[in-house]
Design a protein around this motif. Structure first.
Motif, PDB file in Angstrom:
ATOM      1  N   GLU A   1      52.442   0.442 -20.366  1.00 21.00           N
ATOM      2  CA  GLU A   1      51.809   1.180 -19.267  1.00 21.00           C
ATOM      3  C   GLU A   1      51.679   0.266 -18.048  1.00 21.00           C
ATOM      4  O   GLU A   1      50.988  -0.752 -18.100  1.00 21.00           O
ATOM      5  N   GLU A   2      52.334   0.645 -16.933  1.00 20.43           N
ATOM      6  CA  GLU A   2      52.381  -0.226 -15.763  1.00 20.43           C
ATOM      7  C   GLU A   2      51.012  -0.632 -15.246  1.00 20.43           C
ATOM      8  O   GLU A   2      50.771  -1.807 -14.968  1.00 20.43           O
ATOM      9  N   TRP A   3      50.096   0.305 -15.092  1.00 27.19           N
ATOM     10  CA  TRP A   3      48.801  -0.042 -14.508  1.00 27.19           C
ATOM     11  C   TRP A   3      48.064  -1.047 -15.367  1.00 27.19           C
ATOM     12  O   TRP A   3      47.410  -1.949 -14.854  1.00 27.19           O
TER      13      TRP A   3
ATOM     14  N   LEU B   1      49.684  -4.486 -14.850  1.00 28.21           N
ATOM     15  CA  LEU B   1      49.265  -5.089 -13.578  1.00 28.21           C
ATOM     16  C   LEU B   1      47.837  -5.621 -13.664  1.00 28.21           C
ATOM     17  O   LEU B   1      47.542  -6.717 -13.164  1.00 28.21           O
TER      18      LEU B   1
ATOM     19  N   GLN C   1      47.120  -5.998  -5.715  1.00 25.13           N
ATOM     20  CA  GLN C   1      47.506  -5.104  -4.624  1.00 25.13           C
ATOM     21  C   GLN C   1      48.467  -4.020  -5.100  1.00 25.13           C
ATOM     22  O   GLN C   1      48.385  -2.867  -4.647  1.00 25.13           O
ATOM     23  N   GLU C   2      49.362  -4.354  -6.002  1.00 29.58           N
ATOM     24  CA  GLU C   2      50.268  -3.346  -6.565  1.00 29.58           C
ATOM     25  C   GLU C   2      49.488  -2.341  -7.414  1.00 29.58           C
ATOM     26  O   GLU C   2      49.766  -1.137  -7.374  1.00 29.58           O
ATOM     27  N   LEU C   3      48.514  -2.822  -8.168  1.00 25.67           N
ATOM     28  CA  LEU C   3      47.654  -1.925  -8.937  1.00 25.67           C
ATOM     29  C   LEU C   3      46.941  -0.949  -8.011  1.00 25.67           C
ATOM     30  O   LEU C   3      46.912   0.260  -8.262  1.00 25.67           O
TER      31      LEU C   3
ATOM     32  N   ALA D   1      47.804  -0.116  -4.881  1.00 25.25           N
ATOM     33  CA  ALA D   1      48.763   0.739  -4.165  1.00 25.25           C
ATOM     34  C   ALA D   1      49.296   1.874  -5.040  1.00 25.25           C
ATOM     35  O   ALA D   1      49.476   2.999  -4.561  1.00 25.25           O
ATOM     36  N   ASN D   2      49.531   1.591  -6.302  1.00 23.41           N
ATOM     37  CA  ASN D   2      50.188   2.584  -7.162  1.00 23.41           C
ATOM     38  C   ASN D   2      49.254   3.365  -8.073  1.00 23.41           C
ATOM     39  O   ASN D   2      49.650   4.418  -8.586  1.00 23.41           O
ATOM     40  N   HIS D   3      48.042   2.846  -8.317  1.00 21.26           N
ATOM     41  CA  HIS D   3      47.209   3.458  -9.357  1.00 21.26           C
ATOM     42  C   HIS D   3      45.719   3.521  -9.017  1.00 21.26           C
ATOM     43  O   HIS D   3      44.899   3.716  -9.916  1.00 21.26           O
TER      44      HIS D   3
ATOM     45  N   GLU E   1      43.498   6.617 -10.384  1.00 21.56           N
ATOM     46  CA  GLU E   1      43.171   6.739 -11.810  1.00 21.56           C
ATOM     47  C   GLU E   1      42.635   5.455 -12.442  1.00 21.56           C
ATOM     48  O   GLU E   1      42.235   5.461 -13.610  1.00 21.56           O
ATOM     49  N   CYS E   2      42.612   4.361 -11.694  1.00 15.71           N
ATOM     50  CA  CYS E   2      42.238   3.069 -12.282  1.00 15.71           C
ATOM     51  C   CYS E   2      41.165   2.333 -11.484  1.00 15.71           C
ATOM     52  O   CYS E   2      41.167   1.101 -11.422  1.00 15.71           O
TER      53      CYS E   2
END
Length: 175
Positions: free
Chosen positions: A116-118, A121, A142-144, A146-148, A151-152
């Motif tokens: 799971e990507e999030w 990260l 920052q990627e976490l 930006a993308n999630h 939900e996270c």
């Protein structure tokens, strides 16, 4: 109120002492109340009922880790992954256990196996920070975000807290 929940689980255990769902719930109740030895015994009861439960082995690892029994936690997480190699969160939980033992390179390698990507990260940000790799930690965070972020939010706050930014963690949760 916790005492009511404890009484309910106590009664459920009297009525169905071998029920894996009751044992699992009672284990989490005990763990949340800081009764980790009891939680571990209850999860072992779940495993007696269902010895192929990756979920139960992961829970066992969680309570063993919280008890500071890192080698045993390591074995429990690895058993969960043996049963279910793509189980979400277990790679990260094992990575956090390895990090607690000062095994940062192994922790990062394990975190990168997380499907799971999030979650990957989240763990990468914490592990890189612990290793003093601020740029990589910030990039993962920052990627976490930006993308999630939607939900996270809790995990973003947890990364801030783990990286020494308690104020940022609370600010994030206040959004």
């Amino acid at each position: 109120r916790p005492e009511h929940a404890v009484a309910s689980f106590r009664r459920a255990l009297e009525l169905a002492p071998g029920n894996a769902a009751v044992l699992r719930g009672a284990a989490w109740m005990a763990g949340n109340l800081g009764r980790l030895d009891e939680a571990i015994l209850l999860v072992r009861g779940v495993l007696e009922q269902d010895p192929l439960s990756a979920h139960a082995y992961s829970n066992l690892g969680y309570f063993l880790h919280a008890s500071g029994r890192f080698d045993e936690a390591d074995a429990a997480y690895r058993k969960a992954l043996e049963i279910s190699p793509q189980r979400i969160s277990t790679h990260v939980m094992l990575a956090r256990n390895l990090l607690a033992q000062g095994r940062g390179d192994e922790a990062l390698a394990e975190a990168l196996r997380e499907p799971e990507e999030w979650y990957r990260l989240y763990a990468s940000a914490i592990i890189h920070h612990a290793a003093g790799r601020r740029v990589e930690s910030d990039a993962a965070l920052q990627e976490l975000i930006a993308n999630h972020a939607a939900e996270c939010a809790y995990q973003v706050a947890e990364v801030y807290a783990a990286c020494g930014g308690a104020d940022s963690a609370f600010e994030w949760l206040d959004r």
